[in-house]
Design a protein around this motif. Structure first.
Motif, PDB file in Angstrom:
ATOM      1  N   VAL A   1      -3.972  72.289  26.458  1.00  0.00           N
ATOM      2  CA  VAL A   1      -2.567  72.666  26.375  1.00  0.00           C
ATOM      3  C   VAL A   1      -2.306  73.065  24.924  1.00  0.00           C
ATOM      4  N   LEU A   2      -2.046  74.342  24.709  1.00  0.00           N
ATOM      5  CA  LEU A   2      -1.838  74.848  23.353  1.00  0.00           C
ATOM      6  C   LEU A   2      -0.381  74.679  22.972  1.00  0.00           C
ATOM      7  N   PHE A   3      -0.131  73.899  21.937  1.00  0.00           N
ATOM      8  CA  PHE A   3       1.243  73.759  21.452  1.00  0.00           C
ATOM      9  C   PHE A   3       1.243  73.394  19.977  1.00  0.00           C
ATOM     10  N   GLY A   4       2.408  73.550  19.365  1.00  0.00           N
ATOM     11  CA  GLY A   4       2.528  73.368  17.920  1.00  0.00           C
ATOM     12  C   GLY A   4       2.559  74.738  17.269  1.00  0.00           C
ATOM     13  N   GLY A   5       1.425  75.143  16.696  1.00  0.00           N
ATOM     14  CA  GLY A   5       1.362  76.436  16.046  1.00  0.00           C
ATOM     15  C   GLY A   5       2.123  76.460  14.736  1.00  0.00           C
ATOM     16  N   SER A   6       2.262  77.638  14.170  1.00  0.00           N
ATOM     17  CA  SER A   6       2.855  77.750  12.830  1.00  0.00           C
ATOM     18  C   SER A   6       4.118  78.596  12.805  1.00  0.00           C
ATOM     19  N   SER A   7       4.713  78.889  13.956  1.00  0.00           N
ATOM     20  CA  SER A   7       5.915  79.719  13.974  1.00  0.00           C
ATOM     21  C   SER A   7       7.148  78.890  13.648  1.00  0.00           C
ATOM     22  N   ALA A   8       8.292  79.572  13.549  1.00  0.00           N
ATOM     23  CA  ALA A   8       9.560  78.887  13.296  1.00  0.00           C
ATOM     24  C   ALA A   8       9.963  78.003  14.468  1.00  0.00           C
ATOM     25  N   GLU A   9       9.316  78.180  15.605  1.00  0.00           N
ATOM     26  CA  GLU A   9       9.629  77.394  16.806  1.00  0.00           C
ATOM     27  C   GLU A   9       8.609  76.270  17.041  1.00  0.00           C
ATOM     28  N   ARG A  10       7.926  75.853  15.995  1.00  0.00           N
ATOM     29  CA  ARG A  10       6.899  74.822  16.141  1.00  0.00           C
ATOM     30  C   ARG A  10       7.452  73.541  16.765  1.00  0.00           C
ATOM     31  N   ASP A  11       8.600  73.076  16.295  1.00  0.00           N
ATOM     32  CA  ASP A  11       9.147  71.811  16.804  1.00  0.00           C
ATOM     33  C   ASP A  11       9.446  71.894  18.295  1.00  0.00           C
TER      34      ASP A  11
END
Length: 324
Positions: free
Chosen positions: A21-31
């Protein structure tokens, strides 16, 4: 169309293999992505799926291959997650993933390109201008009229969005949007009712789920109210008359197909108060799956629980090449 009834997927969890399950990342929508992904992970594990968390901001994607991952559930939001980049990497790694492919993801993330295609195809979307300065923002206000929405062309979750009512606000509105994206979109404001409608591939066909009508205090459906308060009302069933609901569903399925989306998506639609004309605002190819999210809410009304929805989406994971 508005009376679709979904049925729980008949899937052997073992057949889905090892799932990241890919989640988090580095975008402004990380949270928001972390909230979505945590919910999806728990749901899949509760159904017996061999799933684990994977944050692309902390681990290189190549490790998916060394981990022996069979498929990915993409719960990333924003740039680097739903704009075609991760999708392209997974194509190269030959790991099936949920949601739209590279091209549809890239186009849908770009609100201006999306609107250009919809307009070319005869789909209703508010008038707009792409601006590169505060002065051009003021010119757009003259052309489009007040109120006007100013927002980044390639962000989601209402990040960097401002509702402008006079020229004195243009400089600050432009600056707020430009700090997230050099391409800033000025869009005609549609006075009326705000709705959203998910689309889900069911038995190979794009099906619109029940429409949700959104009632925010003062019409302020911003980032804070979307995810961190309980002051917004989400009405599903929507309370719209059957003809209006059916027309919105028909419109979002056309919008979905026009961009070449697959798997699932959610389109936002405004209904103009003066004549009840619906207008497409944007389409989200990696919708939220948080406790406040709207696709699970709509799916539940259609007969599918959050857990069942996650399994169905995961079972639909594929590669672009397998669709041709």
């Amino acid at each position: 169309m508005s009376r679709i009834q979904l049925h729980p997927p008949v899937v052997n969890p073992a057949s889905l293999g090892k799932v990241a399950v890919l989640f988090g990342g580095s975008s402004a929508e990380r949270d928001v992505s972390i909230m979505s992904g945590t919910g999806v992970l728990q749901a899949l594990q509760s159904q017996g799926v061999d799933a684990f968390a994977f944050d692309p901001a902390q681990r290189p994607l190549q490790e998916l291959q060394t981990e022996g991952v069979d498929r990915c559930f993409i719960a990333l939001h924003g740039r680097g997650g739903e704009d075609g980049t991760v999708q392209g990497a997974l194509e190269l790694l030959k790991i099936p993933y949920t949601g739209s492919g590279v091209m549809a993801s890239s186009i849908a993330m770009d609100k201006v390109m999306t609107k250009r295609i919809w307009r070319f195809e005869g789909l209703p979307t508010p008038d707009w201008r792409l601006v590169a300065s505060a002065a051009e923002c003021e010119q757009a206000l003259v052309a489009l009229g007040a109120p006007m929405i100013v927002k980044p062309a390639r962000e989601g979750s209402s990040i960097g969005l401002t509702k402008v009512t006079d020229a004195a606000q243009c400089a600050a509105a432009y600056a707020a949007a430009a700090q997230h994206d050099p391409e800033v979109l000025c869009e005609q404001f549609i006075e009326g009712e705000e709705t959203t409608c998910p689309v889900l591939i069911v038995d190979g066909e794009a099906q619109a789920l029940p429409v949700i009508r959104i009632v925010a205090p003062g019409g302020n459906y911003d980032y804070q109210n979307k995810y961190f308060t309980d002051v917004v009302q989400y009405l599903c069933p929507s309370g719209l008359n059957a003809d209006e609901e059916t027309e919105i569903q028909r419109l979002v399925v056309r919008a979905f197909r026009t961009l070449g989306c697959r798997g699932w998506a959610r389109a936002d639609v405004m209904i103009r108060k003066s004549d009840r004309q619906p207008f497409l605002l944007e389409i989200n190819t990696s919708p939220g799956m948080t406790g406040h999210s709207l696709v699970p809410m709509s799916a539940k009304v259609a007969g599918l629980s959050y857990e069942q929805l996650c399994v169905q989406l995961l079972a639909s994971a594929s590669l672009d090449a397998l669709q041709r």
